[in-house]
Motif scaffolding. Structure first.
Motif, mmCIF file in Angstrom:
data_model
loop_
_atom_site.group_PDB
_atom_site.id
_atom_site.type_symbol
_atom_site.label_atom_id
_atom_site.label_comp_id
_atom_site.label_asym_id
_atom_site.label_seq_id
_atom_site.Cartn_x
_atom_site.Cartn_y
_atom_site.Cartn_z
ATOM 1 N N MET A 1 0.918 -1.199 -0.145
ATOM 2 C CA MET A 1 0.000 0.042 0.016
ATOM 3 C C MET A 1 0.994 1.256 0.001
ATOM 4 S SD MET A 1 -2.735 1.361 2.896
ATOM 5 C CE MET A 1 -3.940 -0.313 2.296
ATOM 6 N N SER A 2 0.594 2.227 -0.795
ATOM 7 C CA SER A 2 1.337 3.324 -0.938
ATOM 8 C C SER A 2 1.108 4.334 0.142
ATOM 9 C CB SER A 2 0.797 4.211 -2.218
ATOM 10 O OG SER A 2 1.649 5.534 -2.446
ATOM 11 N N GLU A 3 2.069 4.769 0.794
ATOM 12 C CA GLU A 3 1.778 5.922 1.727
ATOM 13 C C GLU A 3 1.454 7.265 1.372
ATOM 14 O OE1 GLU A 3 2.478 4.985 4.818
ATOM 15 O OE2 GLU A 3 3.506 2.970 4.480
ATOM 16 N N GLU A 4 0.851 7.994 2.332
ATOM 17 C CA GLU A 4 0.570 9.427 2.029
ATOM 18 C C GLU A 4 1.657 10.260 1.416
ATOM 19 O OE1 GLU A 4 -2.391 10.649 2.018
ATOM 20 O OE2 GLU A 4 -3.467 8.690 2.347
ATOM 21 N N PRO A 5 1.418 11.073 0.381
ATOM 22 C CA PRO A 5 2.596 11.677 -0.312
ATOM 23 C C PRO A 5 3.179 12.635 0.652
ATOM 24 C CG PRO A 5 0.574 11.422 -1.921
ATOM 25 C CD PRO A 5 0.274 10.915 -0.558
ATOM 26 N N GLY A 6 2.350 13.276 1.113
ATOM 27 C CA GLY A 6 2.826 14.451 2.344
ATOM 28 C C GLY A 6 3.376 13.920 3.544
ATOM 29 N N THR B 1 0.957 -3.039 -10.619
ATOM 30 C CA THR B 1 0.896 -4.239 -10.169
ATOM 31 C C THR B 1 1.851 -5.164 -10.759
ATOM 32 O OG1 THR B 1 -0.283 -5.054 -11.772
ATOM 33 C CG2 THR B 1 -1.605 -3.854 -9.991
ATOM 34 N N ARG B 2 2.173 -6.286 -10.214
ATOM 35 C CA ARG B 2 3.156 -7.123 -10.755
ATOM 36 C C ARG B 2 2.761 -7.436 -12.035
ATOM 37 N NH1 ARG B 2 2.485 -13.314 -8.183
ATOM 38 N NH2 ARG B 2 0.277 -13.565 -8.868
ATOM 39 N N ARG B 3 1.751 -7.729 -12.436
ATOM 40 C CA ARG B 3 1.279 -8.148 -13.910
ATOM 41 C C ARG B 3 1.460 -7.010 -14.926
ATOM 42 N NH1 ARG B 3 -0.835 -12.919 -14.861
ATOM 43 N NH2 ARG B 3 -1.670 -14.029 -13.087
ATOM 44 N N ASP B 4 1.167 -5.586 -14.274
ATOM 45 C CA ASP B 4 1.645 -4.398 -15.090
ATOM 46 C C ASP B 4 3.015 -4.408 -15.319
ATOM 47 O OD1 ASP B 4 -0.975 -3.703 -14.972
ATOM 48 O OD2 ASP B 4 -0.542 -2.222 -13.105
ATOM 49 N N LEU B 5 3.769 -4.826 -14.508
ATOM 50 C CA LEU B 5 5.316 -4.598 -14.503
ATOM 51 C C LEU B 5 5.980 -5.628 -15.577
ATOM 52 C CD1 LEU B 5 6.815 -2.887 -12.688
ATOM 53 C CD2 LEU B 5 7.614 -4.945 -11.239
ATOM 54 N N VAL B 6 5.430 -6.937 -15.406
ATOM 55 C CA VAL B 6 6.020 -7.854 -16.418
ATOM 56 C C VAL B 6 5.798 -7.662 -17.720
ATOM 57 C CG1 VAL B 6 6.505 -9.626 -14.568
ATOM 58 C CG2 VAL B 6 4.263 -9.772 -15.865
ATOM 59 N N GLU B 7 4.367 -7.225 -18.090
ATOM 60 C CA GLU B 7 4.107 -6.898 -19.422
ATOM 61 C C GLU B 7 4.776 -5.883 -20.008
ATOM 62 O OE1 GLU B 7 -0.128 -6.083 -19.137
ATOM 63 O OE2 GLU B 7 -0.918 -7.883 -18.690
ATOM 64 N N ALA C 1 8.649 -10.618 0.204
ATOM 65 C CA ALA C 1 7.363 -11.590 0.314
ATOM 66 C C ALA C 1 6.517 -11.552 -0.869
ATOM 67 C CB ALA C 1 6.441 -11.159 1.638
ATOM 68 N N HIS C 2 5.742 -12.566 -1.202
ATOM 69 C CA HIS C 2 4.686 -12.621 -2.057
ATOM 70 C C HIS C 2 3.871 -11.440 -2.082
ATOM 71 C CE1 HIS C 2 1.852 -14.265 -5.101
ATOM 72 N NE2 HIS C 2 0.878 -13.930 -3.865
ATOM 73 N N VAL C 3 3.431 -11.023 -3.653
ATOM 74 C CA VAL C 3 2.818 -9.882 -3.663
ATOM 75 C C VAL C 3 1.428 -10.237 -4.706
ATOM 76 C CG1 VAL C 3 2.461 -7.753 -4.746
ATOM 77 C CG2 VAL C 3 4.627 -8.168 -3.979
ATOM 78 N N GLY C 4 0.298 -9.896 -3.964
ATOM 79 C CA GLY C 4 -0.853 -10.218 -4.849
ATOM 80 C C GLY C 4 -1.268 -9.480 -6.406
ATOM 81 N N ASP C 5 -2.062 -9.788 -6.901
ATOM 82 C CA ASP C 5 -2.379 -9.258 -8.427
ATOM 83 C C ASP C 5 -2.919 -8.083 -8.020
ATOM 84 O OD1 ASP C 5 -1.199 -11.470 -9.706
ATOM 85 O OD2 ASP C 5 -3.359 -12.472 -9.756
ATOM 86 N N ASP C 6 -3.656 -7.521 -7.224
ATOM 87 C CA ASP C 6 -4.067 -6.420 -7.023
ATOM 88 C C ASP C 6 -3.561 -5.265 -6.401
ATOM 89 O OD1 ASP C 6 -4.460 -7.623 -4.781
ATOM 90 O OD2 ASP C 6 -6.607 -6.877 -4.156
ATOM 91 N N GLN C 7 -2.127 -5.639 -5.815
ATOM 92 C CA GLN C 7 -1.433 -4.814 -4.937
ATOM 93 C C GLN C 7 -0.492 -3.885 -5.767
ATOM 94 O OE1 GLN C 7 -0.051 -8.082 -2.206
ATOM 95 N NE2 GLN C 7 0.188 -6.246 -1.031
ATOM 96 N N ARG C 8 -0.672 -2.561 -5.836
ATOM 97 C CA ARG C 8 -0.026 -1.658 -6.389
ATOM 98 C C ARG C 8 1.350 -1.150 -5.753
ATOM 99 N NH1 ARG C 8 -2.023 -0.093 -11.200
ATOM 100 N NH2 ARG C 8 -4.035 -0.641 -11.802
ATOM 101 N N ILE C 9 2.222 -1.775 -5.447
ATOM 102 C CA ILE C 9 3.407 -1.493 -4.958
ATOM 103 C C ILE C 9 4.620 -1.299 -5.636
ATOM 104 C CG2 ILE C 9 2.635 -3.049 -2.687
ATOM 105 C CD1 ILE C 9 4.879 -4.879 -3.604
ATOM 106 N N PHE C 10 4.747 -1.203 -6.959
ATOM 107 C CA PHE C 10 5.757 -1.085 -7.840
ATOM 108 C C PHE C 10 5.813 0.250 -8.418
ATOM 109 C CE2 PHE C 10 4.748 -5.846 -7.598
ATOM 110 C CZ PHE C 10 6.053 -6.404 -7.013
ATOM 111 N N THR C 11 7.029 0.495 -8.567
ATOM 112 C CA THR C 11 7.286 1.821 -9.014
ATOM 113 C C THR C 11 8.004 1.845 -10.446
ATOM 114 O OG1 THR C 11 9.480 2.221 -8.239
ATOM 115 C CG2 THR C 11 7.727 2.728 -6.887
ATOM 116 N N GLN C 12 8.468 3.110 -10.895
ATOM 117 C CA GLN C 12 9.005 3.108 -12.398
ATOM 118 C C GLN C 12 10.400 2.634 -11.956
ATOM 119 O OE1 GLN C 12 7.745 3.945 -15.120
ATOM 120 N NE2 GLN C 12 9.571 3.751 -16.131
ATOM 121 N N ALA C 13 11.168 2.596 -10.845
ATOM 122 C CA ALA C 13 12.452 2.064 -10.291
ATOM 123 C C ALA C 13 12.258 0.719 -10.598
ATOM 124 C CB ALA C 13 12.823 2.561 -9.202
#
Length: 328
Positions: A1-6, A24-30, A49-61
């Motif tokens: 889960m993303s933290e509050e930007p401020g 998400t992890r599928r966005d990333l691999v595609e 740890a394992h990441v679920g398909d609906d978790q948006r935890i990955f960045t451009q990096a």
């Protein structure tokens, strides 16, 4: 889960992860054009740890990192079979480094009048400096490693000296020390061992709390390292009493570690050594005898053959100080 930007956590996330999580992890691999199974295997190898398909935890990096992996595959630098082993090695090394750094930053922040503000300062100013220094150290080590490989003749496993140095009575000693005292003991041992190994042209391969493993191309220098450390306690009672073993022969290297019968034998010799002494195997004995035929620097005395795990009737020599000239 993303933290509050401020928030402070959001600032850390932005700095360390290179932006806000959006994939998400599928966005990333595609986008990276990498099989999901391969990406998952590499993620686990890094120690996460394992990441679920609906978790948006990955960045451009994260995306750029996966693309870099694909480029390494395409360039033939690593193959898909060996990449997991390489990434696992990275994960272990950086996990330990990050754990130590996070503890250090937390301690510095806790001592400040405003801990949260201090964490923000560290995030904005100090972490980029640390990242830059880490890259510098890596490049220096890469240059040193490249030089060693270029200087080494082609062929089978290189012949090198392997040394183990072990703290005597570490288990019983540690039971009578508090955390700070035990930390001081281990850090003092590792620091002295590391500087001594480097001064004699060697490499400290790893530390295991009460033991260090090092390699040196020159067996004479390896024995000098072992002798300096084994004699240190007599000069400095703050330094723990240690024992050492040195073996000389074929040494195989893989991902920064060393292995093979020479490594095993050096370890077994250490277990046979008495406190404050150094034992050398047949290969090291031959090299020392050739380098110092008059025993001006080393006196070598054969010890009674002994059996240790994996070896029956081990042949070894105790390395002693030379006699003074006025002795008979």
């Amino acid at each position: 889960m993303s933290e509050e930007p401020g928030s402070l956590a959001g600032r850390l996330e932005q700095l360390l992860l290179g932006g806000e999580p959006c994939y998400t992890r599928r966005d990333l691999v595609e986008r990276a054009e990498l099989p999901l199974e391969t990406a998952e295997e590499l993620w686990r190898a890094l120690g996460f740890a394992h990441v679920g398909d609906d978790q948006r935890i990955f960045t451009q990096a994260d995306l750029e990192a996966l693309k870099s992996v694909t480029q390494l595959f395409d360039a033939g630098i690593v193959d898909r079979d060996s990449s997991t082993t390489l990434v696992r090695s990275w994960g272990r090394s950086f996990a330990r480094l990050a754990e130590w750094q996070a503890t250090l930053f937390a301690r510095v922040a806790a001592e400040a009048p405003d801990p949260e503000a201090r964490v923000g300062e560290l995030a904005d100013d100090v972490i980029p400096l640390v990242a830059s220094l880490q890259e510098y150290v890596w490049r220096r080590h890469l240059m040193a490693a490249s030089g060693r490989l270029l200087d080494r003749p082609e062929g089978d496993a290189p012949t090198r000296a392997v040394g183990f140095v072990d703290i005597v009575g570490y288990t019983s000693t540690s039971q009578h020390l508090d955390e700070s005292e035990l930390l001081a003991l281990v850090e003092g041992f590792e620091s002295t061992a590391s500087s001594t190994v480097v001064e004699h042209g060697g490499q400290l391969i790893k530390t295991i709390g009460d033991e260090v493993l090092f390699v040196v191309d020159d067996p004479v220098e390896a024995v000098r390292v072992a002798r300096v450390l084994s004699e240190r306690h007599a000069e400095d009672e703050e330094f723990p009493e240690v024992r050492a073993g040195v073996a000389y022969g074929a040494v195989y290297s893989r991902l920064g570690d060393v292995y093979g019968s020479t490594v095993n034998l050096a370890s077994r010799l250490t277990s046979l050594a008495r406190p404050g002494t150094v034992l050398a195997d047949g290969g090291a004995h031959e090299a020392l005898t050739e380098a110092d035929p008059d025993e001006a620097e080393f006196r070598l005395r054969r010890i009674r053959r002994a059996s240790v795990k994996g070896y029956h009737h081990v042949e070894a020599w105790r390395v002693k100080r030379p006699r003074k000239r006025d002795e008979g």
